[in-house]
Design a protein around this motif. Structure first.
Motif, PDB file in Angstrom:
ATOM      1  N   UNK A  26      44.523  43.964   4.569  1.00 58.74           N
ATOM      2  CA  UNK A  26      43.213  43.579   5.378  1.00 58.74           C
ATOM      3  C   UNK A  26      42.645  45.005   5.523  1.00 58.74           C
ATOM      4  N   UNK A  27      41.050  44.758   5.907  1.00 61.65           N
ATOM      5  CA  UNK A  27      40.149  46.000   6.015  1.00 61.65           C
ATOM      6  C   UNK A  27      40.095  46.183   7.414  1.00 61.65           C
ATOM      7  N   UNK A  28      40.440  45.332   8.151  1.00 60.11           N
ATOM      8  CA  UNK A  28      40.282  45.247   9.881  1.00 60.11           C
ATOM      9  C   UNK A  28      41.300  46.358  10.211  1.00 60.11           C
ATOM     10  N   UNK A  29      40.547  47.576  10.973  1.00 62.36           N
ATOM     11  CA  UNK A  29      41.576  48.494  11.483  1.00 62.36           C
ATOM     12  C   UNK A  29      42.344  48.167  12.312  1.00 62.36           C
ATOM     13  N   UNK A  30      41.875  47.253  13.477  1.00 64.19           N
ATOM     14  CA  UNK A  30      42.446  46.678  14.765  1.00 64.19           C
ATOM     15  C   UNK A  30      43.875  45.838  14.122  1.00 64.19           C
ATOM     16  N   UNK A  31      43.377  45.377  13.211  1.00 64.27           N
ATOM     17  CA  UNK A  31      44.844  44.302  12.846  1.00 64.27           C
ATOM     18  C   UNK A  31      45.703  45.083  12.006  1.00 64.27           C
ATOM     19  N   UNK A  32      45.267  46.016  10.971  1.00 62.07           N
ATOM     20  CA  UNK A  32      46.197  47.070  10.498  1.00 62.07           C
ATOM     21  C   UNK A  32      46.945  47.722  11.617  1.00 62.07           C
ATOM     22  N   UNK A  33      46.376  48.091  12.736  1.00 61.87           N
ATOM     23  CA  UNK A  33      47.187  48.827  13.758  1.00 61.87           C
ATOM     24  C   UNK A  33      47.996  47.767  14.456  1.00 61.87           C
ATOM     25  N   UNK A  34      47.726  46.684  14.603  1.00 60.01           N
ATOM     26  CA  UNK A  34      48.478  45.623  15.165  1.00 60.01           C
ATOM     27  C   UNK A  34      49.829  45.229  14.407  1.00 60.01           C
ATOM     28  N   UNK A  35      49.660  45.145  12.998  1.00 63.13           N
ATOM     29  CA  UNK A  35      50.552  45.052  12.292  1.00 63.13           C
ATOM     30  C   UNK A  35      51.529  46.020  12.282  1.00 63.13           C
ATOM     31  N   UNK A  36      51.176  47.201  12.221  1.00 66.98           N
ATOM     32  CA  UNK A  36      52.228  48.657  12.102  1.00 66.98           C
ATOM     33  C   UNK A  36      52.596  48.737  13.410  1.00 66.98           C
ATOM     34  N   UNK A  37      52.106  48.208  14.597  1.00 66.38           N
ATOM     35  CA  UNK A  37      52.547  48.443  15.828  1.00 66.38           C
ATOM     36  C   UNK A  37      53.689  47.514  15.871  1.00 66.38           C
ATOM     37  N   UNK A  38      53.884  46.445  15.288  1.00 65.67           N
ATOM     38  CA  UNK A  38      54.979  45.478  15.458  1.00 65.67           C
ATOM     39  C   UNK A  38      56.116  45.934  14.649  1.00 65.67           C
ATOM     40  N   UNK A  39      55.928  46.797  13.561  1.00 67.06           N
ATOM     41  CA  UNK A  39      56.938  47.558  12.806  1.00 67.06           C
ATOM     42  C   UNK A  39      57.593  48.761  13.600  1.00 67.06           C
ATOM     43  N   UNK A  40      56.782  49.313  14.364  1.00 67.07           N
ATOM     44  CA  UNK A  40      57.091  50.435  15.321  1.00 67.07           C
ATOM     45  C   UNK A  40      57.918  49.786  16.554  1.00 67.07           C
ATOM     46  N   UNK A  41      57.642  48.616  17.076  1.00 65.15           N
ATOM     47  CA  UNK A  41      58.314  48.202  18.114  1.00 65.15           C
ATOM     48  C   UNK A  41      59.760  47.620  17.676  1.00 65.15           C
ATOM     49  N   UNK A  42      59.647  47.119  16.493  1.00 71.38           N
ATOM     50  CA  UNK A  42      60.923  46.397  15.801  1.00 71.38           C
ATOM     51  C   UNK A  42      62.027  47.697  15.768  1.00 71.38           C
ATOM     52  N   UNK A  43      61.393  48.933  15.367  1.00 73.20           N
ATOM     53  CA  UNK A  43      62.401  49.838  15.143  1.00 73.20           C
ATOM     54  C   UNK A  43      62.890  50.419  16.346  1.00 73.20           C
ATOM     55  N   UNK A  44      61.957  50.621  17.478  1.00 72.14           N
ATOM     56  CA  UNK A  44      62.251  50.954  18.840  1.00 72.14           C
ATOM     57  C   UNK A  44      63.369  49.787  19.327  1.00 72.14           C
ATOM     58  N   UNK A  45      63.198  48.615  19.193  1.00 75.46           N
ATOM     59  CA  UNK A  45      64.133  47.693  19.574  1.00 75.46           C
ATOM     60  C   UNK A  45      65.726  48.064  18.785  1.00 75.46           C
ATOM     61  N   UNK A  46      65.702  48.209  17.486  1.00 81.24           N
ATOM     62  CA  UNK A  46      66.874  48.335  16.857  1.00 81.24           C
ATOM     63  C   UNK A  46      67.527  49.575  17.458  1.00 81.24           C
ATOM     64  N   UNK A  47      66.761  50.694  17.559  1.00 80.53           N
ATOM     65  CA  UNK A  47      67.425  52.020  18.331  1.00 80.53           C
ATOM     66  C   UNK A  47      68.074  51.544  19.510  1.00 80.53           C
TER      67      UNK A  47
END
Ligand SMILES: *Cc1c(COP(=O)(O)O)cnc(C)c1O
Length: 230
Positions: free
Chosen positions: A166-187
């Motif tokens: 997707x070309x929308x920067x805010x949406x890109x950030x939103x998607x990657x933030x979810x990945x980061x939060x999942x990593x933090x949750x697992x840790x």
């Protein structure tokens, strides 16, 4: 532009993103995705001190590894893994970014040769990409991480994601933030020392750096467009 010029440009983009988002540059690694590109292109990148290469297709990767066995390279498998191919993956790679189910992890674990160090593993999570058949569902990720972290000969390092383009920067950030939060949750939930977020490609490198990427998987910006779309 030459591969060397492309690499200079990508490194500058990474440096600038690191600075913009107060990231430590040493923690952002560049994985050159060389799928469909010839061994000669990898040699050009290696001449610019790129040592980590990502490949999606096993047979293509093994052929290039043979052609390049005079160089000291680190190979990362980043494509979908069929269960009848796990042995060759376990024997010929240092990292696998695309583990999305227990069966594959169990096979890699039992097939990783004794004489090699533990195989570095990222779990691929299916964020935002409803159409993609690859990737573990976010709801099942903690349980998968728990099981994979207990397997011998594997070293669970973190998560990998390929959000829908997707070309929308805010949406890109939103998607990657979810990945980061999942990593933090697992840790936190599993008390595991995970240190890796494999996320960000040519079109969304900045957003990935903003959200904590530690491996940027960059193909097109280094090697140019691919002949076929994959
Ligand atoms: C092809 C591919 C990349 C690189 O994509 P570019 O857009 O060319 O930078 C990264 N990760 C995976 C899993 C890929 O298949």
């Amino acid at each position: 532009m030459s591969i060397a010029e492309n690499i200079t440009k990508v490194r500058k983009q990474i440096r600038e993103a690191a600075q913009a988002f107060s990231r430590e540059p040493a923690k952002i690694h560049l994985l050159a995705v060389s799928k469909t590109k010839p061994a000669s292109a990898i040699r050009e990148a290696y001449a610019c001190q790129i040592t980590d290469f990502g490949e999606n297709y096993l047979q293509e990767a093994l052929t290039k590894q043979q052609e390049l066995n005079d160089l000291k390279l680190t190979w990362h498998f980043i494509g979908p893994i069929q269960s009848n191919k796990t042995k060759l993956v376990a024997e010929n790679f240092t990292w696998v970014h695309s583990v999305d189910r227990l069966k594959i992890a169990e096979r890699l674990s039992s097939q990783r040769p004794e004489y090699l160090p533990d195989l570095n593993i990222c779990l691929q999570v299916n964020i935002s990409n409803e159409d993609s058949k690859s990737g573990c569902a976010p709801e099942q990720l903690v349980e998968l991480a728990r099981q994979v972290s207990q397997l011998p000969r594997l070293k669970l390092r973190g998560l990998m994601a390929i959000p829908a383009p997707c070309d929308d920067y805010a949406e890109q950030q939103h998607n990657f933030a979810q990945v980061r939060q999942l990593l933090e949750q697992i840790i936190i939930e599993l008390n595991l020392p995970l240190d890796t977020l494999s996320m960000g490609m040519t079109h969304d490198l900045q957003a990935a750096v903003a959200q904590g990427s530690t491996w940027l998987r960059i193909g097109t910006a280094i090697f140019g467009e691919r002949q076929y779309n994959n």
